[in-house]
Design an enzyme around this catalytic site. Structure first.
Site, PDB file in Angstrom:
ATOM      1  N   HIS A 107       0.820  -1.223   0.000  1.00 44.02           N
ATOM      2  CA  HIS A 107       0.000   0.000   0.000  1.00 44.02           C
ATOM      3  C   HIS A 107       0.854   1.273   0.000  1.00 44.02           C
ATOM      4  O   HIS A 107       0.321   2.377   0.151  1.00 44.02           O
ATOM      5  CB  HIS A 107      -0.938   0.018   1.210  1.00 44.02           C
ATOM      6  CG  HIS A 107      -1.962  -1.077   1.203  1.00 44.02           C
ATOM      7  ND1 HIS A 107      -2.786  -1.320   0.126  1.00 44.02           N
ATOM      8  CD2 HIS A 107      -2.274  -2.009   2.143  1.00 44.02           C
ATOM      9  CE1 HIS A 107      -3.580  -2.356   0.396  1.00 44.02           C
ATOM     10  NE2 HIS A 107      -3.281  -2.802   1.612  1.00 44.02           N
ATOM     11  N   ASP A 144      -2.825 -10.768  -1.992  1.00 45.15           N
ATOM     12  CA  ASP A 144      -3.397 -10.239  -0.752  1.00 45.15           C
ATOM     13  C   ASP A 144      -4.876  -9.921  -0.996  1.00 45.15           C
ATOM     14  O   ASP A 144      -5.302  -9.663  -2.124  1.00 45.15           O
ATOM     15  CB  ASP A 144      -2.646  -8.970  -0.341  1.00 45.15           C
ATOM     16  CG  ASP A 144      -3.001  -8.475   1.041  1.00 45.15           C
ATOM     17  OD1 ASP A 144      -2.279  -8.802   1.993  1.00 45.15           O
ATOM     18  OD2 ASP A 144      -4.027  -7.751   1.170  1.00 45.15           O
ATOM     19  N   HIS A 146      -6.387  -7.309  -0.225  1.00 45.11           N
ATOM     20  CA  HIS A 146      -6.550  -5.899  -0.598  1.00 45.11           C
ATOM     21  C   HIS A 146      -5.754  -5.548  -1.850  1.00 45.11           C
ATOM     22  O   HIS A 146      -4.711  -6.142  -2.120  1.00 45.11           O
ATOM     23  CB  HIS A 146      -6.106  -5.004   0.570  1.00 45.11           C
ATOM     24  CG  HIS A 146      -6.816  -5.322   1.854  1.00 45.11           C
ATOM     25  ND1 HIS A 146      -6.263  -6.125   2.828  1.00 45.11           N
ATOM     26  CD2 HIS A 146      -8.060  -4.994   2.276  1.00 45.11           C
ATOM     27  CE1 HIS A 146      -7.135  -6.249   3.825  1.00 45.11           C
ATOM     28  NE2 HIS A 146      -8.229  -5.577   3.513  1.00 45.11           N
TER      29      HIS A 146
HETATM   30 ZN   LIG Z   1      -4.399  -7.137   2.992  1.00 45.19          ZN
END
Ligand SMILES: [Zn+2]
Length: 256
Positions: A107, A144, A146
């Site tokens: 991220h 993942d 996300h």
């Molecule tokens: Zn995640």
């Protein structure tokens, strides 16, 4: 190139990743401690070196680097995680590897970070290989739960890097998407996988059973033998080690 059968997988790990630096409660040192305990018998452990400021600058703005550097514990752990990811990527040119690192990185973008991530371990590892002309192309697959928004942000304008994020809503959909993402993986010089175990059935995603990570590991290695995996998310700590062990055994099985 066909690798010899291995009993253990090269695993980058340091006790420094147990540092209880300021972050959210769920991204805690127990994550790597539990994983280490479960995989140590099949892991050939290698200690990483911290990355340099110029390594960080491959992917990040000066502003973001300075912001992270304000908190020493975070910075010191994060640059070791990046160094571990870079080492895993270099090892992948000879044999598969796994980086048991924290903080996670997917991220963290060029000029932003968040989601428990500070620097983008995967993007820096891949850009470092490309910068040294060791490889000419790379495929990054992010499994993942996300979206790897930071990785996408950094690699989107680099024609040498393909980035594919698995964003499935079901177990069947996950494997279908992963198969598609890996269909031409052998065309790339290296395959990096951002591994998050938050897709686990008892974790936030509720998608995959533990044994499914064995299949994931086999699929990844069968798709491209120059494979390295980096730990991203995964918060159901009780089964995190078992799930990681399944993944690594899947890689070793495909290798044999
Ligand atoms: Zn995640």
């Amino acid at each position: 190139m066909i690798y010899k059968c291995m009993e253990k997988i090269k695993t980058i790990y340091s006790p420094v990743f147990l540092t209880d630096y300021p972050t959210v409660d769920c991204e805690n040192p127990d994550r790597v401690e539990f994983i280490y305990a479960k995989i140590k018998d099949i892991a050939d452990i290698i200690e990483p070196e911290p990355c340099t400021l110029s390594d960080l600058a491959l992917c990040h703005s000066e502003a973001i680097i300075k912001t992270v550097a304000r908190t020493k514990e975070v910075f010191d752990t994060a640059i070791l995680a990046v160094g571990g990811a870079m080492m895993a990527a270099e090892i992948a040119l000879r044999e598969p590897s796994f980086a048991l690192i924290r903080p996670p990185g997917h991220h963290a973008g060029h000029n932003f970070n968040g989601g428990f991530c500070f620097f983008n371990n995967m993007a820096i590892a891949v850009k470092n290989l490309l910068a040294h002309d060791t490889v000419e192309s790379a495929l990054i697959v992010d499994i993942d739960l996300h979206y790897g928004n930071g990785t996408h942000d950094i690699v989107k304008s680099d024609p040498r890097i393909a980035f594919r994020d698995i964003d499935a809503r079901s177990r069947e959909g996950f494997f279908k998407d992963l198969e598609e993402a890996l269909a031409d993986a052998s065309n790339f010089d290296v395959l990096g996988c951002s591994v998050g175990f938050d897709t686990y059935v008892r974790d936030w995603g509720g998608l995959l059973y533990g044994e499914d990570y064995h299949k994931v590991g086999s699929m990844l290695f069968s798709a491209n033998q120059r494979l390295f995996c980096l730990l991203e998310g995964g918060y159901y700590v009780a089964d995190l080690g078992t799930n990681t062990s399944f993944l690594l055994q899947g890689i070793l099985k495909a290798c044999s």
